[in-house]
Design an enzyme around this catalytic site. Structure first.
Site, mmCIF file in Angstrom:
data_model
loop_
_atom_site.group_PDB
_atom_site.id
_atom_site.type_symbol
_atom_site.label_atom_id
_atom_site.label_comp_id
_atom_site.label_asym_id
_atom_site.label_seq_id
_atom_site.Cartn_x
_atom_site.Cartn_y
_atom_site.Cartn_z
ATOM 1 N N THR A 105 9.769 -6.920 -13.283
ATOM 2 C CA THR A 105 9.305 -8.302 -13.327
ATOM 3 C C THR A 105 8.338 -8.560 -12.178
ATOM 4 O OG1 THR A 105 11.397 -8.968 -14.313
ATOM 5 C CG2 THR A 105 10.073 -10.709 -13.287
ATOM 6 N N SER A 144 -3.122 -3.856 0.363
ATOM 7 C CA SER A 144 -1.870 -4.570 0.584
ATOM 8 C C SER A 144 -2.127 -6.021 0.980
ATOM 9 C CB SER A 144 -1.109 -3.847 1.702
ATOM 10 O OG SER A 144 0.232 -4.249 1.737
ATOM 11 N N CYS A 195 6.965 4.703 20.837
ATOM 12 C CA CYS A 195 8.184 4.380 21.580
ATOM 13 C C CYS A 195 9.305 3.924 20.667
ATOM 14 C CB CYS A 195 7.922 3.263 22.585
ATOM 15 S SG CYS A 195 6.633 3.656 23.737
ATOM 16 N N GLN A 203 -7.011 -0.992 5.273
ATOM 17 C CA GLN A 203 -7.666 -1.604 6.438
ATOM 18 C C GLN A 203 -9.089 -2.061 6.120
ATOM 19 O OE1 GLN A 203 -6.197 -2.432 9.211
ATOM 20 N NE2 GLN A 203 -4.284 -1.308 8.969
ATOM 21 N N ALA A 253 0.812 -1.214 0.000
ATOM 22 C CA ALA A 253 0.000 0.000 0.000
ATOM 23 C C ALA A 253 0.849 1.269 0.000
ATOM 24 C CB ALA A 253 -0.944 -0.004 1.193
ATOM 25 N N HIS A 287 -0.414 -8.201 2.864
ATOM 26 C CA HIS A 287 -0.142 -8.703 4.215
ATOM 27 C C HIS A 287 -1.125 -8.194 5.264
ATOM 28 C CE1 HIS A 287 1.909 -5.173 6.187
ATOM 29 N NE2 HIS A 287 1.978 -4.785 4.931
HETATM 30 C C1 LIG Z 1 -0.270 -0.833 6.593
HETATM 31 C C2 LIG Z 1 -0.859 0.358 5.937
HETATM 32 C C3 LIG Z 1 -0.225 0.987 4.863
HETATM 33 C C4 LIG Z 1 1.125 0.537 4.357
HETATM 34 O O1 LIG Z 1 1.053 -0.727 3.755
HETATM 35 P P1 LIG Z 1 2.386 -1.490 3.338
HETATM 36 O O2 LIG Z 1 1.913 -2.752 2.763
HETATM 37 O O3 LIG Z 1 3.172 -1.671 4.592
HETATM 38 O O4 LIG Z 1 3.118 -0.650 2.359
HETATM 39 C C5 LIG Z 1 -0.850 2.059 4.279
HETATM 40 N N1 LIG Z 1 -2.030 2.511 4.724
HETATM 41 C C6 LIG Z 1 -2.667 1.941 5.743
HETATM 42 C C7 LIG Z 1 -3.987 2.471 6.176
HETATM 43 C C8 LIG Z 1 -2.105 0.855 6.392
HETATM 44 O O5 LIG Z 1 -2.746 0.296 7.422
#
Ligand SMILES: *Cc1c(COP(=O)(O)O)cnc(C)c1O
Length: 412
Positions: free
Chosen positions: A250, A209, A336, A189, A75, A211
């Protein structure tokens, strides 16, 4: 049954890869490992088939066409490509001049939106930074109030990653289309958790994204609208012209295949899963609010993601609280990790005071979060907060009815 500790409650940061996703990926490392751009042999064709299938799986989840999906590394890249790519493509004046165009975003966006917008500001674009109220909500009315004749781009996230507040995305999108402005939303999200349709939700650019939706790291997708309007982006990477020229390089075939499978599973399971997680979240919030005084749930009361809660506890110190709940892997409102001890800029944007921002916990549930884990976390937090308060002279004063904020502290 005994619980495995620590308990993972940080799914807004990243998620475990679903084993079904991993299983779909493995052949693309070991057997069909060709480059999808290799048109002359079966290794290339098999890889291309995998990518095409994933493109359909991702597109289906958001109501898009497969050709509207641009593969990214996540993302952060998707947001950068969408925001900088659209602003530079539709700029109203050449680089280096002022008056290049107007952009609307908000102060509590993810840094992957804020920082590209700051860069564009330095390049001669005007940026309006909307400020939310105490619920963190950005409404279509707020965007309407900032809209100008030269507004080229609006970027407002779908749901906030720290507080879970859900913005008025379909309404903001409709407004943008009335004003011929391009609408980008960071859906990281949201997508895979909540129903998404880029047409009825009036979205031109949508980043997300792998993950964050139980897929692998290092892969993401950017939806780029092809019709009404056809959105064009200036590429950030020059090279072989992959992905309709918008993102050369790629393709990460195993990652893409994994993202596709993650999206297919999410589409099938999100409705039941959303209900399950909402119940767990409500149970946690109710239990903590009932057991502890001077506590607040941050974000919007109703318009909030089902699986994420952000709670501030008065009269405890942030770092001590994190120590007290070390069996729960969650996030805190204290940054932190950075050199500064600044509290969360998102909570600050909502007007949460520094003390309550520092002593906040963000817990985000996922596919493997169980009711037993949530109950354990509730008990753990109650015990930790009560223990810390039993040693707090300020909490004693508060209980004696003294308003702490009116005390004149003496410096010696
Ligand atoms: C985690 C997150 C991102 C960044 O995503 P990546 O895959 O780490 O680049 C961007 N926007 C929001 C709202 C996210 O929670």
């Amino acid at each position: 049954m005994t619980l495995d500790l620590p308990i993972y409650m940080d799914n807004a940061s990243t998620t475990r890869t679903d084993p079904r996703v991993l299983e779909a990926m493995l052949p693309f490392f070991l057997d069909t490992y060709g480059n999808p751009s290799s048109r002359n042999h079966s290794f290339g064709w098999a890889a291309e088939d995998g990518v095409d299938r994933a493109r359909r799986q991702v597109a289906d989840l958001i109501g898009a066409g497969p050709k509207e999906i641009i593969w990214t590394s996540g993302a952060t890249e998707g947001n950068n490509l969408a925001i900088k790519g659209a602003a530079r493509m539709y700029a109203k004046a050449p680089a280096g001049e002022s008056g290049r165009g107007h952009i609307i975003t908000a102060i509590h966006e993810h840094k992957a939106v804020i920082d590209p917008c700051k860069r564009l500001e330095r390049e001669g674009f005007d940026v309006t930074w909307l400020e939310p109220g105490a619920d963190g909500l950005i409404t279509a009315d707020m965007v309407a109030g900032a809209m100008r004749d030269d507004t080229i781009l609006v970027s407002i996230m779908w749901a906030n990653n720290e507080i879970g507040t859900i913005n008025e995305v379909p309404e903001i999108g409709a407004l943008c289309h009335e004003h011929n402005a391009i609408f980008h939303t960071d859906g990281t999200q949201w997508v895979g958790k909540m129903p998404t349709n880029v047409d009825t939700d009036n979205i031109d650019l949508l980043s997300f994204s792998g993950h964050k939706l139980f897929g692998p790291n290092g892969v993401g997708a950017l939806y780029v609208r092809r019709r009404r309007p056809r959105v064009r982006l200036e590429a950030m990477l020059d090279g072989g012209g992959h992905e309709r020229g918008m993102r050369s390089g790629t393709l990460n075939v195993p990652g893409i295949v994994g993202m596709g499978m993650a999206c297919e599973i999410a589409g099938r399971e999100m409705e039941a899963e959303g209900e399950r997680l909402l119940k767990l979240r409500q149970h946690m919030e109710r239990s903590l609010v009932d057991a502890i005084d001077v506590v607040q749930v941050n974000g919007h009361a109703e318009k909030r993601l089902p699986h994420l809660t952000n709670i501030s506890f008065g009269f405890v110190e942030g770092e001590s609280l994190m120590m007290g709940v070390k069996d729960i892997a969650c996030s805190s409102g204290s940054a932190c990790t950075s050199a500064s001890l600044e509290p969360s800029y998102v909570l600050k944007a909502l007007g949460v005071g520094d003390d309550l921002a520092h002593s906040s916990l963000r817990m985000s549930f996922g596919r493997w979060t169980t009711a037993e884990e949530v109950d354990y976390a509730i008990e753990n937090i109650i015990t930790a907060v009560k223990h810390l308060r039993s040693m707090s002279p300020l909490y004693d004063l508060h209980n004696e009815g003294i308003d702490i904020s009116t005390i004149q502290w003496q410096a010696h």
